[in-house]
Design an enzyme around this catalytic site. Structure first.
Site, PDB file in Angstrom:
ATOM      1  N   ASP A   1       3.482  -7.717   3.349  1.00  0.00           N
ATOM      2  CA  ASP A   1       3.838  -8.659   2.288  1.00  0.00           C
ATOM      3  C   ASP A   1       2.840  -9.815   2.205  1.00  0.00           C
ATOM      4  OD1 ASP A   1       5.878  -9.808   0.459  1.00  0.00           O
ATOM      5  OD2 ASP A   1       5.972 -11.357   1.992  1.00  0.00           O
TER       6      ASP A   1
ATOM      7  N   GLU B   1       0.391  -5.732  -0.351  1.00  0.00           N
ATOM      8  CA  GLU B   1       1.006  -6.401  -1.492  1.00  0.00           C
ATOM      9  C   GLU B   1       0.155  -7.637  -1.760  1.00  0.00           C
ATOM     10  OE1 GLU B   1       3.891  -9.148  -3.640  1.00  0.00           O
ATOM     11  OE2 GLU B   1       3.351  -9.440  -1.557  1.00  0.00           O
TER      12      GLU B   1
HETATM   13  C1  GLC Z   1       6.114 -11.243  -1.711  1.00  0.00           C
HETATM   14  C2  GLC Z   1       7.470 -10.718  -2.116  1.00  0.00           C
HETATM   15  C3  GLC Z   1       8.224 -11.791  -2.835  1.00  0.00           C
HETATM   16  C4  GLC Z   1       8.349 -13.002  -1.933  1.00  0.00           C
HETATM   17  C5  GLC Z   1       6.984 -13.442  -1.415  1.00  0.00           C
HETATM   18  C6  GLC Z   1       7.113 -14.428  -0.319  1.00  0.00           C
HETATM   19  O1  GLC Z   1       5.324 -11.532  -2.791  1.00  0.00           O
HETATM   20  O2  GLC Z   1       7.325  -9.567  -2.900  1.00  0.00           O
HETATM   21  O3  GLC Z   1       9.482 -11.355  -3.255  1.00  0.00           O
HETATM   22  O4  GLC Z   1       8.953 -14.064  -2.629  1.00  0.00           O
HETATM   23  O5  GLC Z   1       6.258 -12.356  -0.881  1.00  0.00           O
HETATM   24  O6  GLC Z   1       7.547 -13.804   0.854  1.00  0.00           O
END
Ligand code: GLC
Length: 651
Positions: A284, A326
């Site tokens: 993430d 991500e």
């Molecule tokens: C990522 C997740 C999102 C979250 C962010 C902070 O982008 O997909 O939902 O708010 O990380 O952890």
């Protein structure tokens, strides 16, 4: 590669291994460690070499990897070896994913395990179960503010339930994807609590400052991620009398990766989850891993070094496990998360294709493919052994982060165009059927993002209310059109929970104080399984969507040209409403599929003269893989209805 300095260090480390480690059978571990050690050492040295405790930290890292290897169940080691032998396995067209929240799809993990037949019914064989770990109530950021990296939220179940899900999936050849939230912890995590109690060791896990001097310097170049609900990047902690870096919400404390202990803790956590039977780890917010004054603190070179090091370490202990990046950042930056190499992904094997996602929504709002074509034309080539995660919707908002040069080349003025998109999807534009919500309007920059379920953004919610069958069918066709692209583009398509059933916005979050300041909850639905039964009843919207997607997925799996071997050619077709590309079988390039998607509500045609010579035979006869019929064709033109797509092969 043998390199004297690193390998003599390796010998010393192995000599000093704790007896409980060195007594074990470590054959495969030693081979892989030997092969990767020079890279691991160089990266670790690059990041932490200036520290006095470099060698003991290196020793700890090797011990952590060894422990991860020793704890790996035999069954998973078998999978590792299988995947090492077939290293392109994840590029196959056979994979189709779905992302879901456990309690949105089922009651809990146990119930989710019972519902696996649903995935098979639709053809899904990769399931991203969104965060399931402990988070403080009301301060969870949808599961991304974790207070214990090893404990599952009791409301969802426990480790045994997850193992049951993993086993159930493995039996059915379904991949399990879980999140690793690398960038931050909750302020209620044990490390944060110890930091608050004054423990220096844990204060060093985070970024903490006694006064505003350094925070103010950081702030000069750091953007706000949640400007409405969490402006600024630092939060005052009265107990410690310190400012803490909190890039996301004020309760999410950023981890400090310039401290090797943080890195080693996270490797330990990665291997822990790998050993529970997770096939793919979604890393993430990877763009944020390294903070540097004077920069936006995103996409820093050291963030890439950390990811490379994680990959190298994971390959030693659990080589079958893949990483998804991500990184919702500019197209030229996203591509770097595969790792800059000639062929092999050195960081993450898979990355979210946020560029395609945002461009597809542009196509829907403008009813043309001008920017879509332009953006895809400039999407940098990815590595051979890496792939995209192609999606239309996910649990997050939609940002229109296209490259301004592409927006200009498509004939728009960037600011006005983005404003148009936000107005269109929030239903503020006259005639727009979309029912989205504006997310995180930044008054200073005018930037805004959009929330809303796929169905509501595509106009299905408004159409269903009107009861007008033409509007309903236009919305259904738009949803299918978008999926026809992600299913054929090259990469792993990732559907989102509820989208195959046309689930519209869920407004109930407005009555929940822990959710109503974050309108992303509008598109995190709970499936109504009674209603979902309608997918079996002809004549319903659920049936139209579900049966069409099921068919598209089945066809994708049979079409080898849809595997991802950099085998796509984008075509300039002289009709701004159409997106058109060919996919070919990389072993037999003459086996081609011509993908055409009409973003207009009206019929459009593709002039075969324009694309002939691009592997397409001007006088050829085509058949649509989806409908099994020949496309309407006259005067060397292929005709498409409004929002229709074709997957054509020549016969
Ligand atoms: C990522 C997740 C999102 C979250 C962010 C902070 O982008 O997909 O939902 O708010 O990380 O952890």
């Amino acid at each position: 590669m043998y390199e004297q300095v690193s390998h003599s260090l390796l010998n010393a480390i192995l000599d000093d291994l704790k007896p409980e480690i060195s007594r074990q059978d470590l054959r495969h571990f030693y081979t892989r460690l030997g092969a990767n050690f020079y890279a691991i050492y160089s990266l670790f040295f690059n990041l932490y070499g200036q520290r006095k405790d470099f060698k003991p930290q290196m020793q700890r890292l090797v011990e952590t990897m060894a422990k991860g290897y020793i704890n790996r169940p035999a069954e998973l080691e078998r999978v590792d070896i299988e995947r090492e032998l077939d290293h392109n396995w994840f590029l196959s067209q056979k994979w189709v994913g779905m992302a879901l929240y456990t309690n949105g799809f089922a009651e809990n993990l146990d119930d989710l395990a019972d519902k696996t037949p649903y995935f098979q019914e639709l053809g899904i064989n990769m399931v991203h179960i969104m965060p399931i770990l402990m988070c403080p109530a009301g301060k969870s950021d949808g599961g991304y503010a974790i207070s214990d990296f090893r404990k599952i939220d009791d409301r969802l179940g426990d480790l045994n339930d997850l193992r049951r899900v993993a086993e159930e999936f493995r039996k059915r050849d379904i991949l399990l994807v879980l999140d690793i939230v690398l960038n931050h912890t909750s302020d209620e995590h044990e490390w944060a609590k110890k930091a608050v109690m004054g423990e220096r060791r844990y204060q060093d896990y985070y970024f903490m400052f006694d006064n505003r001097e350094i925070p103010d310097m950081f702030e000069q170049s750091m953007p706000d991620i949640f400007p409405e609900s969490a402006p600024g990047n630092f939060t005052w902690n009265a107990d410690m009398q310190k400012w803490v870096m909190t890039v996301f919400h004020n309760y999410q404390w950023d981890l400090n990766y310039s401290n090797p202990e943080v890195f080693i803790e996270m490797i330990d956590i990665i291997l822990f989850w790998a050993n529970q039977g997770v096939d793919v780890l979604r890393l993430d917010a990877v763009a944020f891993l390294w903070k540097k004054i004077g920069s936006s603190c995103q996409n820093e070179r050291n963030a890439h070094l950390i990811l490379q090091l994680m990959k190298d370490c994971c390959q030693v202990s659990a080589p079958g496990v893949l990483f998804i990046a991500e990184a919702i950042v500019a197209p030229v930056e996203v591509i770097k998360y595969f790792g800059e190499d000639a062929i092999i992904a050195k960081e993450c094997e898979i990355a979210y294709n946020a560029t395609l996602m945002a461009l597809l929504w542009d196509g829907i709002a403008t009813k043309n493919a001008k920017l879509l074509y332009q953006g895809l034309k400039n999407l940098p080539d990815k590595l051979e052994r890496a792939t995209w995660l192609n999606y239309v919707r996910c649990h997050d908002d939609i940002g229109f982060g296209f490259d301004d040069n592409d927006v200009l080349a498509a004939g728009y003025e960037p600011y006005t165009h983005r404003k148009y998109l936000v107005d269109y999807f929030s239903g503020q534009f006259e005639g727009s059927p979309a029912r989205g919500m504006v997310f995180m309007l930044n008054d200073a920059t005018g930037d805004a993002r959009i929330c809303g379920s796929l169905a509501s953004l595509a106009g299905l919610e408004a159409a269903a209310e009107s009861g007008d069958p033409d509007l309903i069918s236009a919305a259904v066709n738009k949803i299918l059109l978008l999926h026809s692209v992600i299913l054929s583009f090259g990469g792993i398509p990732l559907l989102y929970n509820g989208d195959a059933l046309g689930v519209v916005n869920d407004y109930s979050y407005r009555d929940d104080d822990s959710k109503n300041s974050d309108n992303r909850w509008i598109h995190r639905p709970k499936i109504n399984w009674e209603r979902a039964e309608l997918r079996k009843k002809q004549g319903t919207v659920e049936y139209s969507l579900f049966s069409a997607l099921k068919k598209m997925i089945a066809i994708r799996k049979e079409t080898s040209a849809f595997a991802d071997f950099n085998n796509r050619e984008l075509l300039d077709v002289d009709n701004e409403h159409l997106l058109c590309f060919t996919r070919f079988n990389y072993l037999r390039p003459s086996e081609r599929v011509l993908v055409i998607a009409n973003f207009d509500a009206n019929p459009q045609y593709l002039d075969l003269d324009v694309i002939s010579g691009r592997g397409i035979n001007l006088y050829g006869q085509f058949v649509d893989l989806y409908s099994g019929r020949s496309p309407a064709q006259y005067d060397r033109r292929i005709v498409l209805q409004g929002y229709q797509f074709y997957w054509l092969t020549e016969i």
